[in-house]
Design a protein around this motif. Structure first.
Motif, short mmCIF file in Angstrom:
data_model
loop_
_atom_site.label_atom_id
_atom_site.label_comp_id
_atom_site.label_asym_id
_atom_site.label_seq_id
_atom_site.Cartn_x
_atom_site.Cartn_y
_atom_site.Cartn_z
N UNK A 147 10.24 5.97 4.66
CA UNK A 147 9.11 5.07 4.41
C UNK A 147 7.90 5.96 3.90
N UNK A 148 7.86 7.04 4.57
CA UNK A 148 6.49 8.03 4.01
C UNK A 148 6.81 8.73 2.69
N UNK A 149 8.09 8.72 2.37
CA UNK A 149 8.47 9.43 1.02
C UNK A 149 8.22 8.30 -0.05
N UNK A 150 8.43 7.06 0.13
CA UNK A 150 8.45 5.82 -0.51
C UNK A 150 6.85 5.75 -1.07
N UNK A 151 6.02 5.80 0.06
CA UNK A 151 4.55 5.65 0.03
C UNK A 151 4.06 6.70 -0.75
N UNK A 152 4.50 7.88 -0.85
CA UNK A 152 4.05 9.16 -1.34
C UNK A 152 4.49 8.64 -3.04
N UNK A 153 5.69 8.36 -3.23
CA UNK A 153 6.21 8.06 -4.54
C UNK A 153 5.24 7.01 -5.27
N UNK A 154 4.91 6.10 -4.53
CA UNK A 154 4.15 4.70 -5.09
C UNK A 154 2.68 5.73 -5.58
N UNK A 155 2.13 6.27 -4.64
CA UNK A 155 0.96 6.94 -4.93
C UNK A 155 1.00 7.99 -6.16
N UNK A 156 2.02 8.73 -6.04
CA UNK A 156 2.20 9.78 -7.19
C UNK A 156 2.41 9.10 -8.52
N UNK A 161 -3.41 3.47 -4.54
CA UNK A 161 -3.56 3.96 -3.08
C UNK A 161 -2.57 2.86 -2.48
N UNK A 162 -1.54 3.40 -1.70
CA UNK A 162 -0.60 2.53 -0.86
C UNK A 162 -1.22 2.47 0.36
N UNK A 163 -1.46 1.10 0.92
CA UNK A 163 -1.91 0.90 2.38
C UNK A 163 -1.03 0.11 2.94
N UNK A 164 -0.22 0.67 3.89
CA UNK A 164 0.88 -0.08 4.68
C UNK A 164 0.40 -1.04 5.73
N UNK A 165 0.92 -2.33 5.38
CA UNK A 165 0.30 -3.32 6.29
C UNK A 165 1.26 -3.39 7.63
N UNK A 166 2.63 -3.06 7.08
CA UNK A 166 3.62 -3.16 8.11
C UNK A 166 4.25 -1.99 8.13
N UNK A 167 5.08 -1.54 9.22
CA UNK A 167 5.90 -0.49 9.09
C UNK A 167 7.27 -0.73 9.58
N UNK A 168 8.49 -0.14 9.14
CA UNK A 168 9.75 -0.58 9.51
C UNK A 168 10.07 0.12 10.73
N UNK A 244 -7.49 -3.39 -8.67
CA UNK A 244 -5.89 -2.79 -8.75
C UNK A 244 -5.79 -1.19 -8.47
N UNK A 245 -6.84 -0.96 -7.47
CA UNK A 245 -6.80 0.83 -7.15
C UNK A 245 -6.18 0.76 -5.75
N UNK A 246 -6.03 -0.20 -4.99
CA UNK A 246 -4.96 -0.09 -3.86
C UNK A 246 -4.19 -1.17 -3.74
N UNK A 247 -2.81 -1.08 -3.18
CA UNK A 247 -1.99 -1.99 -2.91
C UNK A 247 -1.46 -1.88 -1.51
N UNK A 248 -1.76 -3.22 -0.97
CA UNK A 248 -0.99 -3.50 0.43
C UNK A 248 0.44 -3.15 0.39
N UNK A 249 1.03 -2.63 1.33
CA UNK A 249 2.71 -2.53 1.27
C UNK A 249 3.18 -3.13 2.55
#
Ligand code: G4P
Length: 533
Positions: A147-156, A161-168, A244-249
């Motif tokens: 998941x950390x890698x995925x968030x990083x990829x979304x940002x890059x 900016x990916x803001x996690x609302x839940x975490x697996x 459109x600058x932040x996305x809840x994940x």
């Protein structure tokens, strides 16, 4: 105009790279809201059941969703308009235009594949329009990326900016649920659950010891990662999301109906109701009393029995009532909107009224074109409906010369519909078709034979690029057109187009004709292009 009706509207699209799970999520959203009854009716490539939104024969044959469709349903107090978008990577022009009609988007990412090519393209469109995006990372029931890698990829890659609302908690066979960061809750996953949100087990304020006892090592890891991530990511800022600058994940497994309710809830809570839209003359606020709307899609022959074509209109302001008199501002023609439909899967329902954010369909025989603005009388032209310079060109010839007239008529309709771009060389000769993706040619050739009974031959054209040419000085544009007659064509709206085999040709022409603008994008301007000669 009822402000309450306006406020409860949420109009959005689900976007994804093919196979990430868009159709599955759509189906679950519809099931969840009670809009459809049986899972698997939206799409079952292998089982032979087809998407609720699969209207056209070709979609059934290929098991892909080519045409965009619209579904409306209620969820709690909200009225949700879900616009389906074609998922095939080759076929994107229509999708782009559908995205001009939504107020938010849900981006589905396959957790194993991360950000893919089509996601990137679609996101660029959303970002250029500042469309707020919710991210759903799907297929957690499989071994997916960290998941950390995925968030990083979304940002890059996506630049939001990916803001996690839940975490697996775990993944694959070990996937046990998600930790809701904001509510400090755990929602427990059970494979194959189809409980539609009702019976999902939720654990509140679970302590570390209890968590570890229940979820073992995964609990510890989740907690550590959440700590890390909350320190490293910005806190959620609704304004940044709306811009459109932040996305809840959110993480989940659409096929198991896990995480679907959370997406719907987040959509209702966070996504905006309809907002003002830009027109050439002024900005139009949705709470204005008078009705305005824009045609963002035209589709011919949705129902072969009726042989009609339907213009899809996004209501932008005011209150629509059946039977009202509407003006098409492109040509000042008025008509009475008696026959108006909304779409719920394959059932057409007659609508009596509609509010901003809603999509209505008006069957017509060519009165309405892509990009048209409808008003109660005001001269207004909404902007922002893009046409893209095609990247592939083919010449088209009719097999049976007796059917040439039918081909001409069919291409006129398909061109106006935006299914493909049609270029008529000004010095005559075979019509040239231009597309953004190869699949468009297959769709058009199939539709020509199925809907218009015209068999055609498609051959590669010698052109590979096109530019819409414009100039402030009409005389200069006419001189340019005359000089390049052999490679000039008119598109479906009579816009003069310069065709080229290589980019260097455009560069040379541009140098020689500095006043001429070579446009890669044509925005519907309302006023039809006048022929330059
Ligand atoms: P798309 O519209 O984005 O193209 O994707 P679609 O929903 O068709 O899903 C693509 C494939 O991924 C489908 O499998 C679907 O069942 C599967 N899928 C969707 N969500 C999940 C999930 O949460 N977990 C897992 N494990 N798989 C998921 P298929 O075998 O290609 O087709 P089908 O026969 O199942 O329809």
């Amino acid at each position: 105009m009822s402000v309450a009706e306006l406020r409860r509207r949420r109009t959005f699209a689900v976007i994804s790279h093919p196979d990430a799970g868009k159709t599955t999520l759509t189906e679950k959203l519809l099931l969840f809201s009670g809009a459809i009854q049986i899972a698997g009716t939206v799409k079952g490539k292998k089982s032979g059941r087809f998407a609720t939104s699969d209207w056209m024969e070709i979609e059934k044959q290929r098991g892909i969703s080519v045409a965009s469709s619209v579904m409306q349903f209620e969820y709690g107090d909200a009225v949700i308009n879900l616009l389906d978008t074609p998922g095939h990577e080759d076929f994107s022009e229509d999708t782009y235009r559908v995205l001009t009609a939504v107020d938010a988007a849900v981006m589905v990412i396959d957790g194993a594949n991360g950000v893919e090519a089509q996601t990137l393209k679609l996101l660029e469109v959303c970002r250029s329009r500042k469309t707020p995006i919710l991210t759903f990372i799907n297929k957690l029931d499989r071994e997916v990326r960290e998941p950390l890698e995925l968030l990083d990829e979304i940002e890059q890659h996506l630049g939001v900016a990916a803001v996690p609302f839940t975490w697996p908690i775990g993944m694959g066979k070990e996937f046990q649920g998600v930790y809701d960061i904001q509510r400090d809750q755990v929602r427990v996953f059970r494979a194959g659950q189809e409980s539609l949100g009702g019976a999902v087990e939720t654990l509140q304020n679970i302590g570390d010891a209890d968590g570890e006892a229940r979820f073992g090592y995964h609990w510890k890891r989740t907690k550590e990662e959440v700590e890390l991530i909350t320190g490293a990511t910005p806190t959620f800022d609704r304004d940044a999301f709306l811009a459109g600058q932040q996305s809840p994940v959110l993480f989940g497994s659409a096929i198991n109906n896990f995480g679907v309710k959370e997406i719907l809830d987040a959509l209702v809570d966070l996504a905006p109701p309809p907002s003002p839209r830009a027109a050439v003359q002024r900005a139009v606020s949705p709470d204005e009393a008078k009705f305005t709307g824009v045609v963002f899609k035209v589709q011919a022959n949705m129902d072969l029995a009726h042989r009609d074509r339907v213009a899809f209109i996004r209501v932008c302001s005011g209150h629509f009532e059946r039977g009202m008199q509407l003006k098409v501002t492109r040509n000042n023609k008025t008509f009475r909107a008696n026959n108006v439909v909304s779409f719920l899967s394959q059932r057409r329902e007659t609508v009596a009224e509609a509010y901003p954010g809603d999509i209505i369909g008006i069957p017509n025989h060519g009165t309405l074109s892509l990009g048209d603005t409808l008003t109660e009388g005001e001269d207004l032209q909404f902007t922002g409906l893009p046409f893209f310079a095609p990247e592939i060109f083919q010449t088209i010839e009719v097999v049976d010369p007796m059917r040439a007239k039918q081909l001409g008529e069919a291409l006129k309709q398909l061109g106006e519909e935006g299914a493909i771009q049609v270029f008529r060389p000004i010095h005559g000769g075979a019509t040239i078709l231009g597309a953004v993706g190869q699949l468009q040619f297959e769709v058009v050739s199939h539709r020509l034979s199925a809907e218009y009974k015209v068999a055609v031959r498609l051959m590669p054209a010698r052109y590979r690029l096109s530019r819409w040419v414009t100039c402030d000085d009409p005389a200069e544009l006419r001189r340019f057109t005359d000089s390049y007659e052999a490679r000039m064509a008119y598109d479906a709206s009579n816009a003069p187009t310069y065709l080229a085999s290589h980019v260097s040709e455009i560069e040379v022409a541009q140098k020689a004709w500095p006043k001429i603008v070579f446009n890669e994008l044509r925005e519907h301007s309302g006023a039809p292009f006048k022929k330059a000669m």
